[in-house]
Motif scaffolding. Sequence first.
Motif, short mmCIF file in Angstrom:
data_model
loop_
_atom_site.label_atom_id
_atom_site.label_comp_id
_atom_site.label_asym_id
_atom_site.label_seq_id
_atom_site.Cartn_x
_atom_site.Cartn_y
_atom_site.Cartn_z
N SER A 1 0.82 -1.20 0.00
CA SER A 1 0.00 0.00 0.00
C SER A 1 0.86 1.26 0.00
O SER A 1 0.60 2.19 0.75
CB SER A 1 -0.91 -0.05 1.23
OG SER A 1 -1.92 0.92 1.15
N GLY A 2 1.92 1.24 -0.81
CA GLY A 2 2.84 2.38 -0.82
C GLY A 2 3.42 2.61 0.56
O GLY A 2 3.62 3.73 0.99
N THR B 1 5.97 2.99 3.44
CA THR B 1 7.35 3.37 3.69
C THR B 1 7.92 2.53 4.83
O THR B 1 7.25 2.34 5.85
CB THR B 1 7.40 4.86 4.09
OG1 THR B 1 6.86 5.64 3.03
CG2 THR B 1 8.83 5.31 4.40
N ARG C 1 7.72 0.82 12.39
CA ARG C 1 6.97 -0.28 11.77
C ARG C 1 7.78 -1.57 11.77
O ARG C 1 7.21 -2.67 11.84
CB ARG C 1 6.57 0.12 10.33
CG ARG C 1 5.52 1.22 10.32
CD ARG C 1 5.25 1.74 8.92
NE ARG C 1 4.30 2.85 8.95
CZ ARG C 1 4.09 3.67 7.95
NH1 ARG C 1 4.76 3.53 6.81
NH2 ARG C 1 3.20 4.66 8.07
N THR D 1 3.71 8.72 6.81
CA THR D 1 5.02 9.31 7.08
C THR D 1 4.97 10.82 6.85
O THR D 1 5.74 11.55 7.47
CB THR D 1 6.10 8.65 6.20
OG1 THR D 1 5.57 8.48 4.88
CG2 THR D 1 6.48 7.29 6.77
N ASP E 1 3.27 11.73 -0.32
CA ASP E 1 4.38 11.15 -1.09
C ASP E 1 4.45 11.78 -2.49
O ASP E 1 3.42 12.00 -3.13
CB ASP E 1 4.18 9.63 -1.22
CG ASP E 1 4.18 8.91 0.13
OD1 ASP E 1 4.28 9.57 1.18
OD2 ASP E 1 4.06 7.67 0.12
N1 ARG Z 1 4.22 6.12 2.29
C1 ARG Z 1 3.39 6.63 3.31
C2 ARG Z 1 3.47 5.81 4.58
O1 ARG Z 1 3.87 4.70 4.56
C3 ARG Z 1 1.95 6.74 2.91
C4 ARG Z 1 1.32 5.49 2.40
C5 ARG Z 1 -0.17 5.64 2.25
N2 ARG Z 1 -0.67 4.61 1.44
C6 ARG Z 1 -1.95 4.52 1.03
N3 ARG Z 1 -2.28 3.56 0.23
N4 ARG Z 1 -2.84 5.37 1.46
O2 ARG Z 1 3.08 6.25 5.61
#
Ligand code: ARG
Length: 247
Positions: free
Chosen positions: A92-93, A95, A100, A143, A179
């Motif tokens: 989910s993108g 980081t 974590r 993040t 991001d």
């Molecule tokens: N990269 C950032 C994090 O890990 C934001 C990720 C949000 N991803 C999403 N699918 N809404 O905190």
Amino acid sequence: MKKTGFFIIVMALVAVCAFASGSKEKTEYIFGTDATWPPFEYIDEQGNLTGFDVELVELIGEKVGKNFVVKNIPWDTIFAGLLNGQYDAVASGVTITEDRMKTIDFSTVYAKVGQVVIVPTDSAITGIDDLAGKKVGVQIGTTGDLALDEYGTDTKRYDDIGLAIEDMLNGNLEAAVCDSTIAADFVLKNDKYSSLLKIAGEPFTAEEYAIGVKKGNTELLELINEGIEKAKADGSFDELKAKWGII
Ligand code: ARG
């Protein structure tokens, strides 16, 4: 005689158990994603869950001969759901962060981003250093949210970044932070927003995306890494990146 009979029964049980466990080998794995983060994951105009992460997960599943299925999960519960076993992984993108890493094991890095500032086209804000005391919207618990702690902003937290952007356009926020790849997508590729928004300044963090599994799930982590490696080796990983405009 008695002994032989007992031995035969034991051997038969061993065989049954071996067969049962063999036939139960896991072939399907569920990956959670919060589909509010284009181009990595979003719901398209036809209502389908799509994006780079969705296709990456399916691709690496194919490479290792498993059925990797992606499910839409709200961001604010995405890690809790992983930890209590509602799904097997999160793509989910996400980081990689120290915090974590206490509860999640991460795959090979598959993309790099940084936090950027989005403002209305007519704003005088030139970047992160202009944000002290300003109302800035983020997706809660990202993040971007955490990074703002150091800049004295009046941070407003939303369930998804699209809501923050809408609120900024309604005049309730002076900026939004997310991001870089997502910001670029909202600002440049979205017909609704491209004339109304701009990115102010340069990325102010350096972050790496990876797929997460519950800490200790080495079996799945190894499958994911093997799939990524194979997709990199045969060019399909780069093809997918090019398709979605990801560097
Ligand atoms: N990269 C950032 C994090 O890990 C934001 C990720 C949000 N991803 C999403 N699918 N809404 O905190």
